[in-house]
Design a protein around this motif. Structure first.
Motif, PDB file in Angstrom:
ATOM      1  N   HIS A 232       0.813  -1.226   0.000  1.00 36.95           N
ATOM      2  CA  HIS A 232       0.000   0.000   0.000  1.00 36.95           C
ATOM      3  C   HIS A 232       0.841   1.269   0.000  1.00 36.95           C
ATOM      4  CE1 HIS A 232      -3.123  -2.717   2.198  1.00 36.95           C
ATOM      5  NE2 HIS A 232      -3.194  -2.876   0.877  1.00 36.95           N
ATOM      6  N   LEU A 233       1.889   1.298  -0.814  1.00 37.72           N
ATOM      7  CA  LEU A 233       2.667   2.528  -0.966  1.00 37.72           C
ATOM      8  C   LEU A 233       2.082   3.352  -2.107  1.00 37.72           C
ATOM      9  CD1 LEU A 233       6.393   1.464  -0.470  1.00 37.72           C
ATOM     10  CD2 LEU A 233       4.959   2.802   1.062  1.00 37.72           C
ATOM     11  N   PRO A 234       1.936   4.663  -1.937  1.00 39.08           N
ATOM     12  CA  PRO A 234       1.334   5.494  -2.995  1.00 39.08           C
ATOM     13  C   PRO A 234       2.330   5.774  -4.113  1.00 39.08           C
ATOM     14  CG  PRO A 234       1.946   6.880  -1.156  1.00 39.08           C
ATOM     15  CD  PRO A 234       2.240   5.460  -0.736  1.00 39.08           C
ATOM     16  N   ASN A 235       1.792   6.039  -5.317  1.00 39.63           N
ATOM     17  CA  ASN A 235       2.594   6.401  -6.486  1.00 39.63           C
ATOM     18  C   ASN A 235       3.752   5.426  -6.701  1.00 39.63           C
ATOM     19  OD1 ASN A 235       1.064   8.906  -6.825  1.00 39.63           O
ATOM     20  ND2 ASN A 235       2.188   9.590  -5.024  1.00 39.63           N
ATOM     21  N   PRO A 236       3.479   4.144  -6.889  1.00 41.94           N
ATOM     22  CA  PRO A 236       4.579   3.170  -6.947  1.00 41.94           C
ATOM     23  C   PRO A 236       5.516   3.371  -8.124  1.00 41.94           C
ATOM     24  CG  PRO A 236       2.505   2.137  -7.596  1.00 41.94           C
ATOM     25  CD  PRO A 236       2.167   3.510  -7.088  1.00 41.94           C
ATOM     26  N   ASN A 237       5.006   3.819  -9.267  1.00 45.71           N
ATOM     27  CA  ASN A 237       5.890   3.989 -10.422  1.00 45.71           C
ATOM     28  C   ASN A 237       6.907   5.094 -10.185  1.00 45.71           C
ATOM     29  OD1 ASN A 237       6.469   3.321 -13.328  1.00 45.71           O
ATOM     30  ND2 ASN A 237       5.981   5.499 -13.541  1.00 45.71           N
ATOM     31  N   GLU A 238       6.452   6.255  -9.672  1.00 43.27           N
ATOM     32  CA  GLU A 238       7.381   7.347  -9.390  1.00 43.27           C
ATOM     33  C   GLU A 238       8.379   6.957  -8.307  1.00 43.27           C
ATOM     34  OE1 GLU A 238       4.187   7.576  -9.673  1.00 43.27           O
ATOM     35  OE2 GLU A 238       3.803   8.973 -11.310  1.00 43.27           O
ATOM     36  N   LEU A 239       7.902   6.249  -7.275  1.00 40.47           N
ATOM     37  CA  LEU A 239       8.801   5.831  -6.201  1.00 40.47           C
ATOM     38  C   LEU A 239       9.803   4.802  -6.691  1.00 40.47           C
ATOM     39  CD1 LEU A 239       9.615   5.894  -3.251  1.00 40.47           C
ATOM     40  CD2 LEU A 239       7.781   4.265  -2.757  1.00 40.47           C
ATOM     41  N   TYR A 240       9.368   3.916  -7.552  1.00 42.50           N
ATOM     42  CA  TYR A 240      10.276   2.902  -8.109  1.00 42.50           C
ATOM     43  C   TYR A 240      11.393   3.557  -8.922  1.00 42.50           C
ATOM     44  CZ  TYR A 240      11.792  -1.091 -10.955  1.00 42.50           C
ATOM     45  OH  TYR A 240      12.531  -2.050 -11.580  1.00 42.50           O
ATOM     46  N   LEU A 241      11.031   4.509  -9.777  1.00 46.50           N
ATOM     47  CA  LEU A 241      12.049   5.199 -10.578  1.00 46.50           C
ATOM     48  C   LEU A 241      12.997   6.008  -9.697  1.00 46.50           C
ATOM     49  CD1 LEU A 241       9.867   6.451 -13.568  1.00 46.50           C
ATOM     50  CD2 LEU A 241      11.403   4.484 -13.504  1.00 46.50           C
ATOM     51  N   GLN A 242      12.472   6.620  -8.669  1.00 52.17           N
ATOM     52  CA  GLN A 242      13.328   7.406  -7.780  1.00 52.17           C
ATOM     53  C   GLN A 242      14.315   6.521  -7.041  1.00 52.17           C
ATOM     54  OE1 GLN A 242      11.121   9.955  -5.164  1.00 52.17           O
ATOM     55  NE2 GLN A 242      12.948  10.839  -4.234  1.00 52.17           N
ATOM     56  N   MET A 243      13.857   5.352  -6.589  1.00 54.01           N
ATOM     57  CA  MET A 243      14.762   4.435  -5.890  1.00 54.01           C
ATOM     58  C   MET A 243      15.816   3.866  -6.835  1.00 54.01           C
ATOM     59  SD  MET A 243      11.995   2.472  -3.445  1.00 54.01           S
ATOM     60  CE  MET A 243      13.235   1.353  -2.805  1.00 54.01           C
ATOM     61  N   CYS A 244      15.415   3.525  -8.071  1.00 51.40           N
ATOM     62  CA  CYS A 244      16.387   3.005  -9.036  1.00 51.40           C
ATOM     63  C   CYS A 244      17.437   4.059  -9.390  1.00 51.40           C
ATOM     64  CB  CYS A 244      15.667   2.532 -10.294  1.00 51.40           C
ATOM     65  SG  CYS A 244      14.682   1.036 -10.068  1.00 51.40           S
ATOM     66  N   GLU A 245      17.015   5.301  -9.564  1.00 45.46           N
ATOM     67  CA  GLU A 245      17.968   6.369  -9.860  1.00 45.46           C
ATOM     68  C   GLU A 245      18.913   6.596  -8.686  1.00 45.46           C
ATOM     69  OE1 GLU A 245      17.857  10.825 -11.832  1.00 45.46           O
ATOM     70  OE2 GLU A 245      16.287  10.241 -10.425  1.00 45.46           O
ATOM     71  N   GLU A 246      18.397   6.458  -7.489  1.00 42.94           N
ATOM     72  CA  GLU A 246      19.241   6.648  -6.308  1.00 42.94           C
ATOM     73  C   GLU A 246      20.271   5.532  -6.188  1.00 42.94           C
ATOM     74  OE1 GLU A 246      20.522   9.159  -3.801  1.00 42.94           O
ATOM     75  OE2 GLU A 246      18.451   9.531  -4.414  1.00 42.94           O
ATOM     76  N   MET A 247      19.936   4.333  -6.653  1.00 45.59           N
ATOM     77  CA  MET A 247      20.870   3.210  -6.559  1.00 45.59           C
ATOM     78  C   MET A 247      21.911   3.233  -7.671  1.00 45.59           C
ATOM     79  SD  MET A 247      18.632  -0.090  -5.295  1.00 45.59           S
ATOM     80  CE  MET A 247      17.459  -0.001  -6.650  1.00 45.59           C
ATOM     81  N   TYR A 248      21.494   3.633  -8.904  1.00 50.15           N
ATOM     82  CA  TYR A 248      22.379   3.492 -10.051  1.00 50.15           C
ATOM     83  C   TYR A 248      22.967   4.816 -10.548  1.00 50.15           C
ATOM     84  CZ  TYR A 248      20.247  -1.130 -10.215  1.00 50.15           C
ATOM     85  OH  TYR A 248      19.816  -2.387  -9.896  1.00 50.15           O
ATOM     86  N   GLU A 249      22.318   5.935 -10.278  1.00 55.17           N
ATOM     87  CA  GLU A 249      22.819   7.235 -10.731  1.00 55.17           C
ATOM     88  C   GLU A 249      22.768   8.252  -9.588  1.00 55.17           C
ATOM     89  OE1 GLU A 249      24.170   7.970 -13.538  1.00 55.17           O
ATOM     90  OE2 GLU A 249      23.798   6.070 -14.582  1.00 55.17           O
ATOM     91  N   PRO A 250      23.482   7.999  -8.493  1.00 53.84           N
ATOM     92  CA  PRO A 250      23.422   8.969  -7.381  1.00 53.84           C
ATOM     93  C   PRO A 250      24.051  10.309  -7.732  1.00 53.84           C
ATOM     94  CG  PRO A 250      25.096   7.295  -6.958  1.00 53.84           C
ATOM     95  CD  PRO A 250      24.345   6.848  -8.185  1.00 53.84           C
ATOM     96  N   GLU A 251      25.055  10.306  -8.641  1.00 49.73           N
ATOM     97  CA  GLU A 251      25.668  11.583  -9.012  1.00 49.73           C
ATOM     98  C   GLU A 251      24.679  12.467  -9.757  1.00 49.73           C
ATOM     99  OE1 GLU A 251      26.854   8.661  -9.815  1.00 49.73           O
ATOM    100  OE2 GLU A 251      28.670   8.376  -8.615  1.00 49.73           O
ATOM    101  N   ALA A 252      23.856  11.880 -10.598  1.00 47.18           N
ATOM    102  CA  ALA A 252      22.866  12.671 -11.324  1.00 47.18           C
ATOM    103  C   ALA A 252      21.840  13.276 -10.379  1.00 47.18           C
ATOM    104  CB  ALA A 252      22.168  11.799 -12.371  1.00 47.18           C
ATOM    105  N   VAL A 253      21.469  12.537  -9.342  1.00 45.07           N
ATOM    106  CA  VAL A 253      20.514  13.076  -8.367  1.00 45.07           C
ATOM    107  C   VAL A 253      21.127  14.238  -7.618  1.00 45.07           C
ATOM    108  CG1 VAL A 253      19.089  12.515  -6.368  1.00 45.07           C
ATOM    109  CG2 VAL A 253      19.444  10.810  -8.148  1.00 45.07           C
ATOM    110  N   ASP A 254      22.384  14.105  -7.192  1.00 51.16           N
ATOM    111  CA  ASP A 254      23.041  15.203  -6.478  1.00 51.16           C
ATOM    112  C   ASP A 254      23.196  16.425  -7.370  1.00 51.16           C
ATOM    113  OD1 ASP A 254      23.246  13.608  -4.244  1.00 51.16           O
ATOM    114  OD2 ASP A 254      25.260  12.884  -4.739  1.00 51.16           O
TER     115      ASP A 254
END
Length: 277
Positions: A232-254
């Motif tokens: 029951h987590l809201p907005n699963p697609n946006e959260l999934y993409l955010q978590m994947c970006e945080e794992m694989y492209e942390p420099e881009a997020v910073d």
């Protein structure tokens, strides 16, 4: 000069010689295949046909990424906006973050997580009213009626406790780990480093697609996992993409977090004055 008509009548008409047509003015655009570039026309400053300048007050506070952060949800119900992620952690989650990690967001479970307790409270109220009416008509003593009301209040108190427990729960994402905080009096804090996540997926039922929520299943290298299924987590697609970006492209997020807001005011336009100026 006289001329007879075609019908042989004797009427006469005066005619004048036609003037030759004037030569056509050269066209502005070159002939096809010519090397001369086409002429470009522009509106002079202040002309009636010029495009109106954008007012600074109309674009004040507008960012290019508003459509990404607050865009339409990915569910079947178009028009449902995703809840915005706070820029700073709430007091509930701030106590569990250490100074060197970067906060990315926190989420409560979708309101559908409370649906069973809403049903319990509604049924308890309906049954209490039915039993109270029957006891009043039968003329029994007030003891049974008092017990019925007391049981109803206990059920409503339990439902209120579940709502408070839902409000205190948090799913937290940082640049180093994910956390799940649960409980009101007895707190439970489950944590998993992002570097140890080996597999992650989310699933949505038909109702989940309509209301835009899903269940996350997170796998790690360890056998005993403290954080695996999070429903029951809201907005699963946006959260999934955010978590994947945080794992694989942390420099881009910073880098994106460090970028200043783009100035949308055209050059030459005066900057908007503040209200206190």
């Amino acid at each position: 000069m006289t001329d007879s008509g075609a019908g042989g009548s004797g009427d006469t008409k005066d005619t004048e010689p036609l003037e030759p047509p004037s030569p056509r003015a050269p066209a502005d655009s070159p002939v096809p295949g010519a090397d001369t570039p086409t002429r470009e026309f522009g509106f002079p400053p202040g002309a009636a046909g010029s495009a109106p300048a954008t007012a600074a007050s109309d674009i004040d506070g507008v960012r290019f990424d508003d459509g990404l952060n607050n865009g339409l949800s990915g569910g079947l119900l178009g028009g449902v906006r995703a809840p915005s992620v706070p820029d700073v952690p709430s007091p509930i989650s701030a106590r569990y973050l250490f100074p060197t990690e970067k906060y990315r967001g926190e989420w409560r479970r979708h309101w559908v997580h409370l649906m069973p307790w809403y049903v319990v409270g509604t049924l308890a109220t309906f049954i209490m009213g039915l039993i109270s009416g029957m006891l009043t008509k039968s003329g029994v003593d007030n003891t049974a009626l008092s017990v019925t009301v007391l049981v109803w209040l206990l059920i409503l108190g339990f439902v209120g406790w579940k709502i408070l427990d839902w409000y205190m729960d948090r799913f937290i994402l940082t640049n180093k780990r994910i956390m799940l905080i649960q409980g009101v009096i007895t707190r439970s804090v489950a944590m998993m480093p992002l570097g140890r996540v080996t597999d992650m997926k989310y699933s949505q039922t038909p109702m989940g697609r309509m209301l835009n929520y899903g269940e996350f299943i997170i796998e790690s290298a360890g056998q005993d996992q403290a954080l695996r299924n999070v429903p029951h987590l809201p907005n699963p697609n946006e959260l999934y993409l955010q978590m994947c970006e945080e794992m694989y492209e942390p420099e881009a997020v910073d880098e994106r977090e460090a970028e200043p807001e783009e100035d949308l005011i055209p050059e030459g336009e005066p900057a908007p004055k503040s209200a206190g100026a």
